[in-house]
Design an enzyme around this catalytic site. Sequence first.
Site, PDB file in Angstrom:
ATOM      1  N   LYS A  18       0.930  -1.281  -0.072  1.00 54.35           N
ATOM      2  CA  LYS A  18       0.115   0.007   0.044  1.00 54.35           C
ATOM      3  C   LYS A  18       0.966   1.391  -0.010  1.00 54.35           C
ATOM      4  O   LYS A  18       0.419   2.237  -0.865  1.00 54.35           O
ATOM      5  CB  LYS A  18      -0.941   0.129   1.282  1.00 54.35           C
ATOM      6  CG  LYS A  18      -1.612   1.263   1.489  1.00 54.35           C
ATOM      7  CD  LYS A  18      -2.267   1.317   2.857  1.00 54.35           C
ATOM      8  CE  LYS A  18      -2.859   2.802   3.177  1.00 54.35           C
ATOM      9  NZ  LYS A  18      -4.186   2.992   2.138  1.00 54.35           N
ATOM     10  N   HIS A 668     -29.640   5.535   4.291  1.00 58.02           N
ATOM     11  CA  HIS A 668     -28.667   5.666   3.040  1.00 58.02           C
ATOM     12  C   HIS A 668     -28.040   4.402   2.580  1.00 58.02           C
ATOM     13  O   HIS A 668     -27.449   3.650   3.410  1.00 58.02           O
ATOM     14  CB  HIS A 668     -27.540   6.675   3.764  1.00 58.02           C
ATOM     15  CG  HIS A 668     -26.535   7.223   2.686  1.00 58.02           C
ATOM     16  ND1 HIS A 668     -26.837   8.001   1.622  1.00 58.02           N
ATOM     17  CD2 HIS A 668     -25.332   6.611   2.524  1.00 58.02           C
ATOM     18  CE1 HIS A 668     -25.902   7.989   0.695  1.00 58.02           C
ATOM     19  NE2 HIS A 668     -24.921   7.120   1.317  1.00 58.02           N
ATOM     20  N   CYS A 670     -25.309   2.865  -0.524  1.00 57.72           N
ATOM     21  CA  CYS A 670     -24.549   3.249  -1.743  1.00 57.72           C
ATOM     22  C   CYS A 670     -23.864   1.631  -2.089  1.00 57.72           C
ATOM     23  O   CYS A 670     -23.714   0.797  -1.317  1.00 57.72           O
ATOM     24  CB  CYS A 670     -23.010   4.036  -1.351  1.00 57.72           C
ATOM     25  SG  CYS A 670     -23.282   5.185  -0.198  1.00 57.72           S
ATOM     26  N   ASP A 683     -39.677  -2.527   1.059  1.00 54.90           N
ATOM     27  CA  ASP A 683     -40.181  -3.279   2.269  1.00 54.90           C
ATOM     28  C   ASP A 683     -39.510  -2.811   3.545  1.00 54.90           C
ATOM     29  O   ASP A 683     -39.752  -3.015   4.551  1.00 54.90           O
ATOM     30  CB  ASP A 683     -39.800  -4.469   2.027  1.00 54.90           C
ATOM     31  CG  ASP A 683     -40.649  -5.820   2.775  1.00 54.90           C
ATOM     32  OD1 ASP A 683     -41.889  -5.092   3.126  1.00 54.90           O
ATOM     33  OD2 ASP A 683     -40.327  -6.670   3.318  1.00 54.90           O
ATOM     34  N   HIS A 722     -17.211  11.615  -4.718  1.00 50.70           N
ATOM     35  CA  HIS A 722     -15.859  10.799  -4.914  1.00 50.70           C
ATOM     36  C   HIS A 722     -14.840  11.457  -5.919  1.00 50.70           C
ATOM     37  O   HIS A 722     -13.650  11.149  -5.998  1.00 50.70           O
ATOM     38  CB  HIS A 722     -16.123   9.419  -5.496  1.00 50.70           C
ATOM     39  CG  HIS A 722     -17.129   8.444  -4.681  1.00 50.70           C
ATOM     40  ND1 HIS A 722     -16.497   8.080  -3.578  1.00 50.70           N
ATOM     41  CD2 HIS A 722     -18.617   8.259  -4.723  1.00 50.70           C
ATOM     42  CE1 HIS A 722     -17.775   7.417  -3.016  1.00 50.70           C
ATOM     43  NE2 HIS A 722     -18.656   7.620  -3.692  1.00 50.70           N
TER      44      HIS A 722
END
Length: 786
Positions: A18, A668, A670, A683, A722
Site C-alpha cells: 500500500k 442511506h 451506496c 419493504d 468521490h
Amino acid sequence: MASHVVGYPRMGPKRELKFALESFWDGKSSAEDLQKVAADLRSSIWKQMSDDGIKFIPSNTFSCYDQVLDTTAMLGAVPPRYGWNGGEIGFDVYFSMARGNASVPAMEMTKWFDTNYHYIVPELGPEVNFSYASHKAVIEYKEAKDLGVDTVPVLVGPVSYLLLSKPAKGVEKSFSLLSLLDKILPIYEEVVAELKAAGATWIQFDEPKLVMDLGAHELQAFTHAYSALEASLSGLNVLVETYFADVPAEAYKTLTALKGVTGFGFDLVRGSKTLDLIKGGFPSGKYLFAGVVDGRNIWANDLASSLSVLNALEGIVGKDKLVVSTSCSLLHTAVDLVNEPKLDKEIKSWLAFAAQKVVEVNALAKALCGQKDEAFFSENAAAQASRKSSPRVTNEAVQQAAAALKGSDHRRSSNVSARLDAQQKKLNLPILPTTTIGSFPQTLELRRVRREYKAKKVSEEDYVEAIKKEINKVVKLQEELDIDVLVHGEPERNDMVEYFGEQLSGFAFTANGWVQSYGSRCVKPPIIYGDVSRPKAMTVFWSSLAQSMTKRPMKGMLTGPVTILNWSFVRNDQPRFETCYQIALAIKDEVEDLEKAGITVIQIDEAALREGLPLRKSEHDFYLNWAVHSFRITNCGVEDSTQVLSSSLSFSLCFSFFERDIMDIHTHMCYSHFNDIIHSIIDMDADVITIENSRSDEKLLSVFREGVKYGAGIGPGVYDIHSPRIPSEEEIADRVEKMLAVLETNILWVNPDCGLKTRKYAEVKPALSNMVAAAKRLRTKFASSH
C-alpha cells in the site's frame, strides 16, 4: 500427502505494498522502488509457504492492483482511450486503466463475487485486438524458480474472464462476450507454452464463475475452451479451481468432464453440498483439491472435523489423489496473527490469519499420511472447546431477546404517508428539502486529536472540547449555507463500523488485521466473536450537543445492523441472521434513546445491504427477508413524527431517511445495485431513503421510470462526492429536474451522493452552496408556476 494454497494476501504484514504504491503514485518514488517492494513481498510469501511444507505454492496471484486487470493486460485488452500502442504493458498504462489519469477516467470497478474485494471490469467488444502484452505470469514463475521454489502459476480462466467482463461503451448491451472465446484462447496457448518452456509442471486456472447460476450455453463454453486448449496443455498437470459457493450439479458434471484437466478444486467451507456431489461420483485418476481451510474468515480451523471430512474423501478419490487446500485465496483474510501482540490472549487462541491457515493446511496434509502433530491438534481442540464454553461468547439475555423476535415482522403502526404528514407538521420543511449524508471533511488536525486521545496523550476534557469546537464549526457552516436538515459532521468517528463496534459487547479489534478492498485501499474489519449488546448509549451525547447548537433539525447518525455485519469478520458458530438480529436490537436501543433525547430525524446507514446478497438466486429471498427485517427492528418503536432515514454507501444506493409519524428515520445506501433490490428497499419501510446516483448516469432512476411505485421520501445524490470536481448550480438544478420527471416533488430530497469525509472544505463549501441555490431556484420556479 500434498498441500495447496489457492492464493495469498498481497499487501504485506504491515501494508508495505500500500505505502509503496501510494508513494509511487505521488511521484515520491520510482517504478524500480515499487518493483523492489513487490519482489521482496513475493519472495517472502513463497519462502514462507515452502518452509511451512506446502507442495503446491501459487505464483502470479500477487498483483500491484488486481488479478483481473493483470489478465486484461496479459490479453492486451486495453481500451483505446488509454492510448496504448502495443508492446509490453507498463505501469503507466496499467495504473491509468485502474485509476484513470489527468485526461481519461478509470475503468469500472465492481465487487468480486460476494466478497468485499473489488476488481477492475474488462471492457470488451468485437473490435478488440487481443495480443500477448504482459508476461507477468512467466516472469513471476521464473522469479520463484530462481529462489529455489517451484510454483503453480495461476491464471484467471478464459471463460470466467469473459463472464466477468462487460460490453465496452458503444457496444450493444446484448453483445455476447463469450463470442470472443476463440479470440483469447490463442493468447492463453502462448502463455501456457512459455510456462511449459520455463519448467512449470502444474498450472492453475481459476474458474469461479462455475459456482454461479449458469445456462447451458455458458457451461458449453467451458467444455469448448478446455477442449481447444487440450493440445497445448498436454504434458502439464492442470488444476481448475472454483470457490465461494457450491458448484451446482450441472456445472459439476461439466467441470469434471473437462478435457486435459488433472485436478479440480472446490470450496468445501461455503460449498458443503459439493461434498454430496463428490460422494456421488468423482472421475477416477483425477486429483481432488479439497478446500477445507476457510479463506474468508479469521477463525482457527476445527482440525478434527476437517480431518474426518478428508478421511471420507480419501476413501472416494484415493490417498495419492487427495490434496488439502484452502477454500479460496487467503486474499480475503488478514495476514499474520504475529502482528497482534495486544489482542486478548483467549480470543487470539480462537483465530487464524493467512500465515496460520497455511500451517493448518500443512498439518492436515501430514495427519492424513500418518504424521499427525498430536500437540498441534490437541492445542487446536482445546481452543475450539474454550470458544464453545467461554462466558464471553454467550449472553443468555441477548439470546432470549433475539429468539423473541421470531413472532413479529416489526412493522411500524402507521403507514408511510401518515407518518410523513405527522413529520411535516413537526419539521415544517420546504419542498425539495436539502441535507447532507453525514460526515464532513476530516482534517489532519482532527485525526491527530483522535489518535492522541486513543493513545491517552490528550485528556478526555481536552478531547471533548476539540470535538465540540469542530461540531460547532460544521453546524455554523450548514446554517450559513441555509441547509434544511443538519448533521454534526461525525468528527468523533474513525470508521462507520469500527466506531459502533468499539462500543458494543461481542466485538474485538486488531492492530494490523488489514484486508485489501481494492488497489492500495485496505480495511480492518472488526471481529464479532460473541453475542452482541449495547452496554450504554453510543451517540446520544454528541447528537444532543449538536442539536443544542441549532434550532434546525439535527440528524442522529447510526450504522445499520446489516452493514455492521457485512463489514465485519462474523462468528461462524451460529447463523449470520441471528448475529444480525442481535446487532439490530442494540441499534434499536440507540434509536429509542436518541428519540428520548429530542432527536427527531434519525439516519440509519445501510451501505452494505446488497453486499451480503448470496451468489445463487434461489438464496436471495431468504437473505433479503432477514436483512430487511433487521432494519425494521431498529426503528419499529419510534413515534410517527420521528423521521427515520436509511442511507447507503453503494455506487447505486444511499438510504438516508426512515420516517415515523413524529420521528423522521432516514436510511442511506451506496455501492448496491439498486434495481436488484428495489422491492426489498420499499419493504424496509423507511420514511426517506438517500441513494448514490450521480455516477450511474441516472440509470438508477430508470427503475422508477419503469413504474415502480415509491411513496416515501427519496434523495438520489445530486453530485458525486468521490471526485474533487465542483458541480455548478445549473448542473445540479438540471439533475434535480431529471429526477422530477419520474418522482413527485413532495417526496424528493436534495443531497450529495455520500458523506463528505474524504473531501476538502475548499471543495465542499462551493459544492453545497450550489446545491442549496439549485434547490431554492427550483422552489421559486414551482411557486410561480402554481
